[in-house]
Design a protein around this motif. Structure first.
Motif, PDB file in Angstrom:
ATOM      1  N   THR A  68       0.984  -1.276  -0.082  1.00 29.38           N
ATOM      2  CA  THR A  68      -0.105  -0.127   0.111  1.00 29.38           C
ATOM      3  C   THR A  68       1.052   0.788  -0.065  1.00 29.38           C
ATOM      4  OG1 THR A  68      -0.682  -0.104   2.321  1.00 29.38           O
ATOM      5  CG2 THR A  68      -1.806  -0.911   1.043  1.00 29.38           C
ATOM      6  N   THR A  70       2.322   2.644   2.642  1.00 25.89           N
ATOM      7  CA  THR A  70       1.793   3.382   3.931  1.00 25.89           C
ATOM      8  C   THR A  70       2.590   4.003   4.301  1.00 25.89           C
ATOM      9  OG1 THR A  70      -0.069   2.000   4.011  1.00 25.89           O
ATOM     10  CG2 THR A  70       0.228   3.304   5.693  1.00 25.89           C
ATOM     11  N   ASN A 248      -7.368   1.771   7.943  1.00 19.63           N
ATOM     12  CA  ASN A 248      -8.181   3.015   7.245  1.00 19.63           C
ATOM     13  C   ASN A 248      -8.528   3.631   8.580  1.00 19.63           C
ATOM     14  OD1 ASN A 248      -7.735   2.209   4.199  1.00 19.63           O
ATOM     15  ND2 ASN A 248      -9.134   1.299   4.527  1.00 19.63           N
ATOM     16  N   TYR A 252      -7.395   7.207   9.004  1.00 22.05           N
ATOM     17  CA  TYR A 252      -8.482   8.153   8.668  1.00 22.05           C
ATOM     18  C   TYR A 252      -8.497   9.308   9.001  1.00 22.05           C
ATOM     19  CZ  TYR A 252     -12.602   9.722   7.241  1.00 22.05           C
ATOM     20  OH  TYR A 252     -14.939  10.081   6.402  1.00 22.05           O
TER      21      TYR A 252
END
Length: 253
Positions: A68, A70, A248, A252
């Motif tokens: 991902t 991240t 998530n 967020y």
């Protein structure tokens, strides 16, 4: 990449060494001016490598983070493997008795004090972190899930968001309820909390207990995502499947 080094927790196990695992995003090496938030996790040996995991299966966090992209550092410390219930003692804020484990004396406060006053300072010294509360998170499962919830309630000056997977609420429901009631929680605190459908039967009235704690947390004003995982069980393979959900929530904005 995941860096591995050793540390000690003198307050708990003297000079006995335990492993530290620090995940660095792919961008860390080629963006030398960039700083990153940090996710602290319990049971560090179970997070990244099957070869180190207690039951031969890890969470697979490295693969998820790499895939991902991240931009987050993950810092995780190995638990206490003492056969004298070392992990249970270090990962509970409440003393309790259990037919399977006997009397367990709480050392969770000592664990968290070490984490925020010693370990976090070392991570902030070694790595390019964003050390403020806004960018500091915590996560864990089972007893580590209970500790993550405890951290958000009692150490909210350090952690703004937490993920508690399959938290061991059964340890002391009354104690946890009182802790929630008296906690001084900033209004921007965020919590992800889940429980597996198939593990609900492991402890009496767990579905009711999970609902009670969820309601108390929401009443307290915590921004909460609460889930019962369809077919979810109490194991690393099940927690691995929840990574996209809790990440998530933690990230967020």
């Amino acid at each position: 990449m995941v860096e591995k080094w050793k540390t000690t927790i003198p307050e708990l196990t003297g000079e006995e060494e335990r492993g530290v695992y620090v995940y660095l995003p792919n961008s860390y090496a080629f963006e030398p001016e960039r700083r990153y938030g940090v996710l602290y996790m319990f049971d560090g040996h179970n997070i990244f490598f099957d070869s180190d995991a207690t039951y031969g299966k890890c969470w697979g966090m490295k693969e998820y983070m790499d895939y991902t992209g991240t931009p987050l550092i993950i810092a995780a410390v190995e638990c206490n493997h003492s056969p004298d219930n070392g992990r249970l003692k270090e990962y509970t804020p409440f003393s309790f008795e259990d037919p399977a484990f006997g009397k367990i004396d709480a050392k969770g406060q000592i664990t968290m004090d070490w984490m925020v006053h010693t370990f976090k300072k070392e991570i902030d010294r070694r790595y390019r972190t964003l050390p403020n509360r806004e960018h500091t998170f915590i996560a864990g499962s089972s007893m580590g899930g209970l500790m993550s919830l405890y951290a958000l309630l009692e150490y909210s000056q350090y952690f703004s968001r937490a993920a508690a997977l399959s938290p061991s609420l059964w340890v002391d429901m009354d104690g946890l309820s009182k802790l929630i009631k008296k906690a001084n929680i900033p209004s921007d605190s965020i919590l992800y909390m889940d429980y597996g459908e198939k593990e609900l039967a492991n402890h009496k009235d767990m579905l009711r207990s999970f609902g009670r704690i969820t309601a108390k947390l929401m009443k307290k004003g915590i921004l909460l995502e609460s889930r019962i995982i369809p077919g979810g069980t109490h194991c690393e393979a099940s927690w691995e499947r929840q990574i996209p959900f809790f990440m998530n929530t933690l990230l967020y904005s």
